[in-house]
Scaffold this active site. Structure first.
Site, PDB file in Angstrom:
ATOM      1  N   CYS A  71       0.828  -1.215   0.000  1.00 29.74           N
ATOM      2  CA  CYS A  71       0.000   0.000   0.000  1.00 29.74           C
ATOM      3  C   CYS A  71       0.860   1.263   0.000  1.00 29.74           C
ATOM      4  CB  CYS A  71      -0.932  -0.040   1.212  1.00 29.74           C
ATOM      5  SG  CYS A  71      -1.724   1.526   1.601  1.00 29.74           S
TER       6      CYS A  71
ATOM      7  N   CYS B 160       0.043   3.861   2.775  1.00 25.97           N
ATOM      8  CA  CYS B 160       0.515   3.343   4.066  1.00 25.97           C
ATOM      9  C   CYS B 160       1.997   3.683   4.255  1.00 25.97           C
ATOM     10  CB  CYS B 160       0.328   1.822   4.138  1.00 25.97           C
ATOM     11  SG  CYS B 160      -1.368   1.250   3.924  1.00 25.97           S
TER      12      CYS B 160
END
Length: 283
Positions: free
Chosen positions: A50, A53
């Site tokens: 991600c 993230c």
């Protein structure tokens, strides 16, 4: 330049002395530790692939003010949503996007859920709200709003506090305001915030008004963010209809406004259309 920025980000993330201290066990173990410490629990539900993230890990999580506050007031847990008890947590709390941030009070009750990455200021504001709710302006404004008659002025005052504190509930209440009171006055600072948050159609008369008002170019970042919002909303519409012409019409309409922003290295409209078409067909 992009590679240099990424390299610097990586360097900061590895050399920073201030960062949130995360547990790496299960949610059950972290909840028990938080209960023993009599502290709320902060959970970063992430995936290794991600991008947002990783961005939070390299920015907000190492912000000195954020890390100091979270380390003093929370037990924090990094939870991979695809490993160990991650899938179970994803199902139990209805998580379908990364990152999702969960907040539990010291008794283990879910106290907050934020979908998507947050900047340092937003993360700090949310942490203060959870750790010290009765002294937080958002908490106080929510209490005031809930006991009000919920007239336009009441909702407007609440939206202003949410905006001032960059709160994650702004999207919800801005949409509610826009639904109830759609005739916005873009000269009003609060109603301008509502417009930016809740209107995503570049063809809407308010959007046309916003784009053509030269005063809005004074805040170039906000202006570009709104154009990007139109791009993303139209892209989703075009993909759902499997019709690139929807996207093409939008680019033709909005490209002149991009040019007004003097974006460095902006390609020609034909080159940009070709790029967008390639992305559309390959995703």
């Amino acid at each position: 330049m992009k590679l240099i920025v990424l390299a610097l980000t990586a360097l900061v993330s590895t050399c920073s002395f201030g960062q949130i201290t995360f547990e790496h066990g299960t949610l059950k173990e972290a909840l028990e530790k938080a209960k023993q410490a009599k502290k709320p629990l902060f959970v970063d539900v992430y995936a290794t692939w991600c991008g947002p993230c990783k961005q939070m890990a390299a920015t907000a999580f190492i912000d000195p003010e954020v890390s100091k506050f979270y380390n003093a007031n929370f037990v924090s847990l990094k939870l991979d949503g695809e490993k160990n008890d991650g899938p179970e947590v994803m199902t139990k709390y209805g998580i379908n996007a990364y990152p999702t941030l969960l907040y539990f009070d010291a008794s283990g009750n879910l106290a907050g859920k934020v979908v998507g990455a947050m900047q340092a200021k937003q993360l700090l504001s949310k942490g203060v709200e959870i750790a010290n709710p009765e002294s937080n302006p958002v908490f106080l404004a929510r209490k005031e709003y809930l006991k009000s008659k919920k007239k336009q002025a009441d909702l407007k005052a609440y939206v202003k506090v949410l905006s001032d504190n960059q709160h994650d509930s702004l999207t919800k209440y801005a949409a509610e305001y826009y639904q109830k009171f759609p005739k916005l006055n873009l000269a009003d600072p609060v109603e301008l915030v509502v417009f930016k948050s809740a209107e995503h159609d570049y063809k809407n008369p308010l959007s046309i008004q916003y784009l053509n008002d030269e005063k809005n170019l004074a805040d170039k970042d906000e202006y570009l963010n709104k154009i990007n919002d139109y791009f993303m909303a139209t892209y989703q519409q075009a993909k759902a209809a499997n019709d690139f012409e929807i996207m093409k019409s939008m680019v033709v309409e909005l490209f002149p406004y991009l040019q007004k922003c003097n974006v460095p290295n902006l390609p020609s409209m034909d080159e940009y259309l070709e790029y967008v078409k390639t992305q559309f067909e390959n995703q």
